[in-house]
Motif scaffolding. Sequence first.
Motif, PDB file in Angstrom:
ATOM      1  N   UNK A  25       0.812  -1.213   0.000  1.00 17.41           N
ATOM      2  CA  UNK A  25       0.000   0.000   0.000  1.00 17.41           C
ATOM      3  C   UNK A  25       0.851   1.270   0.000  1.00 17.41           C
ATOM      4  N   UNK A  56      -8.157 -13.159   4.583  1.00 15.01           N
ATOM      5  CA  UNK A  56      -7.426 -12.029   4.026  1.00 15.01           C
ATOM      6  C   UNK A  56      -7.075 -11.071   5.154  1.00 15.01           C
ATOM      7  N   UNK A  58      -4.845  -7.116   6.320  1.00 16.68           N
ATOM      8  CA  UNK A  58      -3.862  -6.049   6.195  1.00 16.68           C
ATOM      9  C   UNK A  58      -2.705  -6.420   7.111  1.00 16.68           C
ATOM     10  N   UNK A  67      -1.401  -5.449   2.110  1.00 12.85           N
ATOM     11  CA  UNK A  67      -2.671  -6.131   2.210  1.00 12.85           C
ATOM     12  C   UNK A  67      -2.576  -7.397   1.389  1.00 12.85           C
ATOM     13  N   UNK A  69      -4.986 -10.493  -0.094  1.00 13.83           N
ATOM     14  CA  UNK A  69      -6.342 -10.979  -0.279  1.00 13.83           C
ATOM     15  C   UNK A  69      -6.262 -12.387  -0.849  1.00 13.83           C
TER      16      UNK A  69
ATOM     17  N   UNK B  30     -10.349  -3.661   3.538  1.00 11.71           N
ATOM     18  CA  UNK B  30      -8.962  -3.923   3.933  1.00 11.71           C
ATOM     19  C   UNK B  30      -8.874  -4.332   5.399  1.00 11.71           C
ATOM     20  N   UNK B  31      -9.733  -3.730   6.221  1.00 12.37           N
ATOM     21  CA  UNK B  31      -9.673  -4.014   7.652  1.00 12.37           C
ATOM     22  C   UNK B  31     -11.059  -3.843   8.248  1.00 12.37           C
ATOM     23  N   UNK B  40     -13.023  -9.035   5.577  1.00 15.33           N
ATOM     24  CA  UNK B  40     -11.857  -8.478   4.893  1.00 15.33           C
ATOM     25  C   UNK B  40     -11.668  -9.219   3.573  1.00 15.33           C
ATOM     26  N   UNK B  41     -11.397  -8.466   2.522  1.00 16.35           N
ATOM     27  CA  UNK B  41     -11.202  -9.076   1.207  1.00 16.35           C
ATOM     28  C   UNK B  41     -12.412  -8.940   0.303  1.00 16.35           C
ATOM     29  N   UNK B  80      -8.373   5.763   0.455  1.00 13.89           N
ATOM     30  CA  UNK B  80      -8.673   4.899   1.587  1.00 13.89           C
ATOM     31  C   UNK B  80      -9.854   5.518   2.327  1.00 13.89           C
ATOM     32  N   UNK B 102     -12.471  -0.321   6.902  1.00 16.48           N
ATOM     33  CA  UNK B 102     -11.605   0.486   6.061  1.00 16.48           C
ATOM     34  C   UNK B 102     -11.671  -0.093   4.661  1.00 16.48           C
ATOM     35  N   UNK B 104     -10.448   0.265   0.605  1.00 19.24           N
ATOM     36  CA  UNK B 104      -9.485   0.821  -0.347  1.00 19.24           C
ATOM     37  C   UNK B 104     -10.142   0.842  -1.725  1.00 19.24           C
TER      38      UNK B 104
END
Lengths: 235, 109
Positions: A25, A56, A58, A67, A69, B30-31, B40-41, B80, B102, B104
């Motif tokens: 990132x 997944x 961060x 990050x 995934x 992302x989080x 996430x993902x 973000x 969060x 992205x």
Amino acid sequence: MQLASLQRLNAARRKRIAAILLADLDSHTERIVLEGDPLDGPIADLIEDAFRSGRSMAFDATEGRGFLNVYLPAPRIAIIGAVHIGQYLTQIAGLAGFDVRIIDPRTAFATSERFPGVPLFTDWPADVFLLDPLDRYTALVALTHDPKIDDLPLAEALRTGCFYIGALGSRKTHAARTDRLALKGFTPDALSAIHAPIGLDIGASNPAEIAVAILGEVIQALRSRPLSLSGDGAP
Amino acid sequence: MTTVSHPNDPLLTAETWIDESRAVAIATVIETWGSAPRPVGSHLVVDADGNFEGSVSGGCVEGAVVTAALDVIAGGTAQMLEFGVTDETAWRLGLSCGGRIRVYVERLD
């Protein structure tokens, strides 16, 4: 995301190959890691965990902020034998998120009345696998006790490296089964991958409980599987 | 965990849209903190006309993410975004479940 990454990712997903998109990132660079690619570098452990858990995340490590995934193929269970245990197993496995199918050439067993809403294949397993092959994200559960129906799928699952292979039957039945498979060239080590007696040892005593024991063992195998299963020892 | 057989798969949709020469942004969770509706993902893909596929929440913040995605498509700079009960816009965009996420948002190119 770069178009080339997306295309590579989707190609892997269409082929049911697990893949990770690793994005930095800070530098806005990214790369695709496919399961089985050699892993090195400081975040190799993170990548390995992600492949195994499917989670997944961060990360903010000394090596950078990024990050990852993870894209895992949907796990499947191929059940050989439209038998009583299979009726329960299809229900609970579906609830747990598995994509389930029943394969049994005996059309009296494999009826949509007995298996409502479940994909049923009434051809011989060899023919079914030509169109819908086994893969490493498929569990093979052999329930017929009948060597004519069970043996070929078990051999195919060993060659493919299915993440779980289980076969119903007593220790005596299984000993005869491994003798037959050994004649086809499978080593004792390769044959040890078959879970028999099938299912976790929870004292299951009726078809529904046996289905629970099998599903528990399938989940355990999925979550603890080695990353690069190979067909070593298979003819 | 993602399955590829789903007809509304966002990443397959993104590839189709690119093949049709449409500009596309991809939003990714992302989080997450606390109780978040999508893991996430998770992805949401958006084209320049505001068409979208997938989700990053249970529908709470998709509108704001689509709006941001249109900016990202036009300007090219990734963003973000953060949504949650502590966010200043919580009274209009907060997650009803009380969590924080969060997201992205980047252009596919």
